[in-house]
Design a protein around this motif. Structure first.
Motif, PDB file in Angstrom:
ATOM      1  N   MET A 131       0.820  -1.206   0.000  1.00 37.50           N
ATOM      2  CA  MET A 131       0.000   0.000   0.000  1.00 37.50           C
ATOM      3  C   MET A 131       0.854   1.255   0.000  1.00 37.50           C
ATOM      4  N   ALA A 132       2.011   1.166   0.678  1.00 33.28           N
ATOM      5  CA  ALA A 132       2.892   2.328   0.715  1.00 33.28           C
ATOM      6  C   ALA A 132       3.434   2.642  -0.673  1.00 33.28           C
ATOM      7  N   ALA A 133       3.387   1.663  -1.586  1.00 33.06           N
ATOM      8  CA  ALA A 133       3.933   1.890  -2.917  1.00 33.06           C
ATOM      9  C   ALA A 133       2.850   2.072  -3.964  1.00 33.06           C
ATOM     10  N   VAL A 134       1.590   2.054  -3.560  1.00 36.35           N
ATOM     11  CA  VAL A 134       0.530   2.291  -4.546  1.00 36.35           C
ATOM     12  C   VAL A 134       0.690   3.708  -5.096  1.00 36.35           C
TER      13      VAL A 134
ATOM     14  N   ALA B 299      12.224   0.549  -7.586  1.00 35.38           N
ATOM     15  CA  ALA B 299      11.558   0.598  -8.888  1.00 35.38           C
ATOM     16  C   ALA B 299      10.054   0.757  -8.719  1.00 35.38           C
ATOM     17  N   ALA B 300       9.488   0.032  -7.732  1.00 31.11           N
ATOM     18  CA  ALA B 300       8.044   0.116  -7.534  1.00 31.11           C
ATOM     19  C   ALA B 300       7.635   1.523  -7.127  1.00 31.11           C
ATOM     20  N   VAL B 362       2.094  -4.233  -8.439  1.00 30.90           N
ATOM     21  CA  VAL B 362       1.839  -5.479  -7.713  1.00 30.90           C
ATOM     22  C   VAL B 362       2.776  -6.577  -8.209  1.00 30.90           C
ATOM     23  N   LEU B 363       3.015  -6.605  -9.536  1.00 29.92           N
ATOM     24  CA  LEU B 363       3.940  -7.593 -10.091  1.00 29.92           C
ATOM     25  C   LEU B 363       5.332  -7.413  -9.506  1.00 29.92           C
ATOM     26  N   LEU B 364       5.802  -6.151  -9.492  1.00 29.21           N
ATOM     27  CA  LEU B 364       7.127  -5.894  -8.926  1.00 29.21           C
ATOM     28  C   LEU B 364       7.183  -6.369  -7.482  1.00 29.21           C
ATOM     29  N   PHE B 365       6.087  -6.137  -6.742  1.00 28.29           N
ATOM     30  CA  PHE B 365       6.070  -6.565  -5.346  1.00 28.29           C
ATOM     31  C   PHE B 365       6.065  -8.075  -5.219  1.00 28.29           C
TER      32      PHE B 365
END
Lengths: 338, 426
Positions: A131-134, B299-300, B362-365
């Motif tokens: 969520m922190a990276a959304v 990157a994300a 989400v893919l990167l994660f």
């Protein structure tokens, strides 16, 4: 290390700690130099950011003088411009955001570290990090197209019942009139603050959770052994231990909230007067000012924007240095990671 | 029991019933009545209080909503019944328990509710984007065309986001090429050369993490575009992105390197290698999966940044693969631009773009989780096989050398410090 060496009694008077000297090889010396320069590069970039903002802002600042801080208008080409309105707007949005985000972040951090079943914990940590990276544009879309219209009823209820508190007053609202227009409640500081709160809560949450989960097990068990309930243990061990992280995480979130751009731009409708009524349509922030005006052609208008950027830079730097020092000094400090 | 029992003893045992002084463990049924006592768990009264509170609050609110009051709205119903639930539940618990226990129960309810609210809202944001954007994604041309021919009135079967996908990949690639080497170097510096200087650098890196991304864009705009006269272009955007990604990678690297077991590096020093060799051959390979995580985290974050790109990259409707000349579109910027348009199809495209971006993040994660779930030195099966093969090669080499030097080295299997053994003992 050196004191372990046994010495003859006559030597003890003159005994000094032995100097340990490492003779670095050529490759190590090169490596240390390169690594040091890598660290210095970060300092250089940060200094350059500040220096270039200041350099570019000089033209506008010299003309405006101290009135830059007190003027509410933004008309650089006619000479009347200042950041009083946008700074107040920025701070109000950030304050709304941080009040909401702190409650949410502390709650979720406690839930993950104290209440959640073990099998769920890893998943929750991962999803909070995700969520922190959304991207902020996703939050902005949601805020502008969904939340804005759902939250009008709440805004209206607050202003109907708590309108006697100045910040909740709404000009142009008619109390308890079911047919009154709701557009006075849209695009407000409150809505922008709510969206920013959802963006910064995961960041603050991960700092707090990290600290909560490192509360010493001995003290936890001690509290339980003395008959504490779970909440009693949290109140007497976990929260005091994580106090620094709560404050530091909040400040980190505040720094992020001050600089948030796109989500705020998509929600607010800009006004350039100091507008302290958070439920009412119209507010502004430094970053949204820059994002909407960066295309201006005249060098002087650009310089004025850089001056606004410089103000934002100084503000976030101060907030973040305070946050870093609070986190580092707390008992749970030195382990915080975002 | 001895065989030499006297008559009187036998008689006493059979006739008088004396209570046994001690219990002999019954070996035929081991642990028959020795189950571990449950310390936690749920009691019946807990369940009753919970169900009672729920039923009472829902029913009362329903009465208010349907029969008594002029209230409408689902959100209000939920909020009011939640408040009523907390009050009723506290009351019910207070019948059975003392005050600290009641506070404990109520706070448990509150903490759970907050967690549900935040995590539920965040999940809802993703689902909402999915719901609004899915319509655009079902047309294949959304990924194969750019927006050159798509006017505001054109249906979703015309135009797509190919230019933004290509632009995002180019910008991200350039930004990674700049920020990964510098970021790893900075992280290694913070970890390997401690001192006053590196403490200061760490503080500055932390402050830089929170530098508003807009200011990174403004900085590049002020220097690269205004002073060096570069176009608004992909390269400028990549530079701005790398300013925002650099501190994230440095911090993550620093944290990851701290997890490398000290015994490994000390073993390396003890074998006589210098600092540089230790880092290159021991520290970095051991932390490889963590370092990959650090890079992907950066990157994300970088891929979703809108505002630096807004200022430095410009906007275009066509594919532009030249990072130095001409504006270059990227996904977040396109999403932001498209939803400004009043036409519903353009808005749908905007949501579709945001959804594509979200899927990318989400893919990167997911990749981060896959490779970063391992502790430093914890190897996959393939890595372990390669290590074993390398070890056998070394053994053969040593054996060959010992034959040359006529038995100066014993030809026993060489055991050298490999992180494999460490990973297995954990």
């Amino acid at each position: 290390m050196t004191s372990a060496v046994a010495t003859r009694p006559e030597d003890q008077a003159t005994q000094k700690p032995r100097r340990l000297k490492t003779n670095l090889g050529f490759s190590d010396r090169v490596f240390r130099g390169v690594a040091r320069s890598g660290g210095a590069l970060v300092l250089v970039i940060m200094a350059l950011v500040g220096a270039f903002l200041a350099y570019r802002a000089l033209l506008a600042l010299r003309k405006a003088g101290p009135s830059f801080l007190t003027t509410q208008e933004w008309n650089p080409d006619s000479g009347a411009f200042g950041i009083a309105a946008v700074i107040v707007g920025t701070i109000l949005i950030a304050l709304v955001a941080i009040v909401v985000a702190t409650v949410l972040a502390v709650g979720v951090a406690l839930y993950i570290s104290e209440f959640a079943p073990r099998w769920l914990r890893g998943f929750l940590i991962a999803s909070v990090d995700l969520m922190a990276a959304v991207p902020s544009v996703v939050f902005g879309l949601w805020g502008a197209f969904f939340l804005q219209w759902e939250v009008l009823g709440l805004s209206r209820w607050i202003s109907d019942w708590f309108g006697w508190i100045p910040i909740f007053r709404v000009h142009g609202a008619t109390r308890h009139d079911p047919l009154a227009t709701e557009t006075v409640y849209t695009s407000s500081t409150f809505i922008a603050g709510l969206v920013v709160a959802l963006m910064v809560a995961p960041i603050a949450c991960s700092v707090m959770r990290e600290a909560f989960s490192q509360a010493p097990p001995g003290e936890r068990e001690g509290a339980y052994a003395l008959g504490a309930t779970r909440w009693g243990m949290i109140g007497s061990v976990v929260l005091p231990f994580g106090k620094g992280a709560i404050i530091g995480g909040t400040m980190l979130g505040l720094g992020r909230a001050l600089g948030e751009t796109i989500a705020v731009v998509m929600i607010i409708s800009p006004v350039f007067v100091i507008q302290p009524r958070i439920l009412e349509n119209g507010t502004s922030s430094v970053s949204s000012l820059i994002a909407t005006h960066y295309g201006e052609s005249s060098p002087f208008a650009l310089s004025a924007l850089f001056a606004a950027g410089l103000a934002l830079f100084v503000m976030t730097l101060i907030v973040n240095f305070i946050a870093a020092s609070i986190v580092a000094r707390s008992r749970s400090g030195a382990v915080s990671e975002v | 029991m001895t065989l030499l029992e006297t008559e009187t003893e036998r008689e006493a045992r059979t006739t008088t019933v004396t209570p046994p002084r001690t219990t002999v463990p019954d070996r035929r049924r081991p642990h028959a009545h020795q189950s571990p006592r449950p310390l936690g768990g749920v009691r019946n009264t807990d369940v009753f209080a919970l169900i009672g509170g729920l039923a009472a609050s829902l029913a009362t609110t329903g009465l208010l909503w349907i029969q008594l009051g002029p209230f409408t709205g689902v959100l209000g119903y939920i909020v009011v019944s939640w408040v009523l639930f907390v009050v009723t539940y506290a009351l019910l618990v207070s019948f059975d328990e003392d005050r600290p226990a009641m506070v404990d129960r109520v706070s448990t309810v509150v903490v759970h509710s907050i967690a549900v609210v935040l995590l539920g809202t965040l999940l809802f944001i993703l689902l909402y984007t999915l719901y609004r954007g899915f319509g655009a994604l079902t047309h294949l041309n959304f990924f194969t065309q750019d927006m050159r021919n798509a006017g505001p009135l054109d249906p979703l079967t015309v135009g797509g986001i190919r230019h933004a996908i290509i632009g995002t990949l180019i910008e991200l690639g350039l930004a990674l090429a700049i920020s990964v080497p510098l970021g790893l170097l900075g992280g290694v510096f913070l970890h390997e050369i401690p001192g006053r200087f590196s403490r200061f650098v760490r503080t500055v890196v932390e402050a830089m993490t929170a530098l508003p991304d807009l200011l990174a864009g403004l900085f590049i705009f002020a220097t690269v575009i205004l002073i060096f006269g570069l176009d608004k272009s992909g390269l400028a955007a990549a530079l701005a992105l790398s300013v925002t990604m650099l501190p994230i990678i440095i911090r993550a690297t620093d944290v990851v390197l701290r997890l490398v077991p000290g015994s490994l590096t000390e073993a390396s020093y003890a074998l006589g290698s210098g600092q540089w060799r230790t880092i290159w051959h021991v520290t970095l390979p051991t932390a490889r999966s963590g370092l990959a995580t650090a890079v992907i985290l950066g990157a994300a974050r970088g891929v979703g940044e809108t505002s630096p790109v807004l200022i430095t990259a410009g906007a275009t409707a066509q594919v532009n693969t030249d990072p130095v000349h001409g504006p270059m579109m990227s996904l977040p910027l396109l999403a932001y631009t498209l939803v400004q348009n009043p036409m519903p199809d353009m808005k749908a495209r905007g949501f579709g773009t945001a959804l594509t971006l979200m899927v990318l993040v989400v893919l990167l994660f997911a990749i981060t989780r896959l490779i970063g779930g391992r502790a430093p030195g914890d190897l996959t099966a393939g890595q372990r096989r390669r290590r074993a093969a390398a070890s056998r090669r070394d053994l053969k080499r040593f054996a060959g050398r010992s034959r040359l030097t006529a038995g100066a080295y014993p030809a026993s299997p060489a055991s050298f410090p490999s992180s494999t053994s460490h990973g297995e003992t954990q």
